[in-house]
Design an enzyme around this catalytic site. Sequence first.
Site, PDB file in Angstrom:
ATOM      1  N   TYR A 273       8.173   5.168  -8.809  1.00 21.53           N
ATOM      2  CA  TYR A 273       7.268   4.640  -7.801  1.00 21.53           C
ATOM      3  C   TYR A 273       6.075   5.575  -7.650  1.00 21.53           C
ATOM      4  O   TYR A 273       4.911   5.135  -7.625  1.00 21.53           O
ATOM      5  CB  TYR A 273       7.983   4.473  -6.466  1.00 21.53           C
ATOM      6  CG  TYR A 273       7.052   4.101  -5.340  1.00 21.53           C
ATOM      7  CD1 TYR A 273       6.437   2.855  -5.311  1.00 21.53           C
ATOM      8  CD2 TYR A 273       6.774   5.004  -4.320  1.00 21.53           C
ATOM      9  CE1 TYR A 273       5.564   2.511  -4.281  1.00 21.53           C
ATOM     10  CE2 TYR A 273       5.914   4.672  -3.285  1.00 21.53           C
ATOM     11  CZ  TYR A 273       5.303   3.431  -3.276  1.00 21.53           C
ATOM     12  OH  TYR A 273       4.446   3.100  -2.268  1.00 21.53           O
ATOM     13  N   LYS A 277       1.886   5.023  -8.495  1.00 20.49           N
ATOM     14  CA  LYS A 277       0.850   5.270  -7.497  1.00 20.49           C
ATOM     15  C   LYS A 277      -0.149   6.326  -7.956  1.00 20.49           C
ATOM     16  O   LYS A 277      -1.346   6.235  -7.642  1.00 20.49           O
ATOM     17  CB  LYS A 277       1.486   5.677  -6.167  1.00 20.49           C
ATOM     18  CG  LYS A 277       2.274   4.546  -5.509  1.00 20.49           C
ATOM     19  CD  LYS A 277       1.391   3.328  -5.287  1.00 20.49           C
ATOM     20  CE  LYS A 277       2.119   2.144  -4.716  1.00 20.49           C
ATOM     21  NZ  LYS A 277       1.227   0.973  -4.504  1.00 20.49           N
TER      22      LYS A 277
END
Length: 549
Positions: A273, A277
């Site tokens: 994750y 980002k």
Amino acid sequence: MGGKLTYPRDEIPADKTFIVTGGNTGVGYQTAKGIAKLGGRVIIACRSEERATQALEKMQKEHREEVKQERQTQDEAAKKANPPPAATKDTPKPPATGDKDTTGEGSGDKDTAEASATKDTGDASAEGQTTEAKEENEPIASADKEDSPPPEDDAADDVQPLKVEFMKLDLASLASTMEFINAYKAKGYPLHVLICNAGLGLVPFQKTDDGFELQFQVNYLSHFLMTLHLLPLLRESDPNSRIINLTSIVHTSGTFDLKNMQGELSYDRIKFYGNSKVYQIMNMYALNRRLKDSGISIFSVHPGYVDSEFSRGSADSKLHSFVESVSQVLHIKRNVEDGAMTSLVAALDTSYDGRSALYLKDCKVANASALARNTEKQEQLWDYSLDCIKDHITEDLLKDLHLPVPAAKDDTPTTDEAKGEAETKPETPNKSEEPTSTQDEAKSKSEEEVESKPEEKTESKEEVEESKADEDDKSKVEEVESKPEEDIEAKPEAESESKVDEKEEEKKEESEDQSPTDEGGDTKTDEEEVKSEEVKGDEDKGQEDGEGE
């Protein structure tokens, strides 16, 4: 921005158009609603039409109720600012019971009549008279009601609906992303602000139908594809168009490893994750370099830790449960309204006109991680990303955007091309120009070696001359230039005899050229001596060429 988060609330021109991916829920919902309430047109792009329809109905209902509440608040404020006039001293007061009449004529007769009526008819008649008086007053009250303002529900009927609409987009599919892009272009809308809001996190490992890790594609890659295809519209629509990527503070834990981009070696929910980002921020910097002076600004936004449906796919994660518990204890979780504030600042605040490649947190500029700002890694990610979507972009698209087209591996541009094309077009392709130069050097080197060798090197010169006459391609020149030692050692005696015949034929040609060195070598040896010397010479030549390599 101080303690309380806020964003500009200036009216937006009616034709200004925004795309908000994932605008049906959470931060995206509040972002879309905030823009639409100011007058902008918003396209909510998401996967589920059912959930989008519910969100649009909810948004319109909330808007009507909020307008009604705002009007009531304004009315109350107006009443406080302009209170009704107070009663004056000249207003006559009704006479008190038992007081003498001071009003003039007829007052005494009236009192006598009332007393007589009460005495003759009793209390029942008095009550009937009172009832009649009430009935006579009802029409007057009804007339007053007609002049009163309409009920509150009717008052909100003239509220203009928000200009929001749904378009289908599944970011887990590059094909669906392309369908959305083409459908949007077909509408003929301009595009002023692209808000890449949709995302997911902390999900178990899985790959999309396109073969990419799910978080990588949904959070980053599909948005990148969409951005490239919509750049022409952003350029045409406004000199201050904007691209906004929703990132996270978790980007600071992200890594960049070309060998493990899709979880080929290992996978961790929070790490991947964070990777997705940090890729968003890295891509922001790389794209900004390519869009210099284009009038398009690019921002990466961290909304904060928000109480939303974002992590609905991670309920089984122990880390998610831990973070939820800590956030409740420390009171750090934001509601979705506050979570949308920084996105709205990035989309609407005119103080950011002309500025770009900024990371925003808490409605102000902040510093991204060192990895996110690493230029070399940014360019590596750019190349990798283009390769991932190569089936969905064309060279013409990149050229139209004035973006560099990735060069093919075997198609390296020459120096002449870098300077702007030679005066005459070469007969051979560009990729063969460098091998041609190598061929000339090889021939020159071979000739020098042959001329400097004694008699035993004569055969090498003959092979080079024969190669020059019959061979033009690079591979055969290299074969002459660097003959492997093992090939020479494995030559049978029959090959040596064949070379003797070739040497005697060459003797006749060189006799015509009157070459004393070659003639001397041929007249001093018989056939067996020539054979042994030539084999020895070949072995020496192979050893020297091997050392040179």
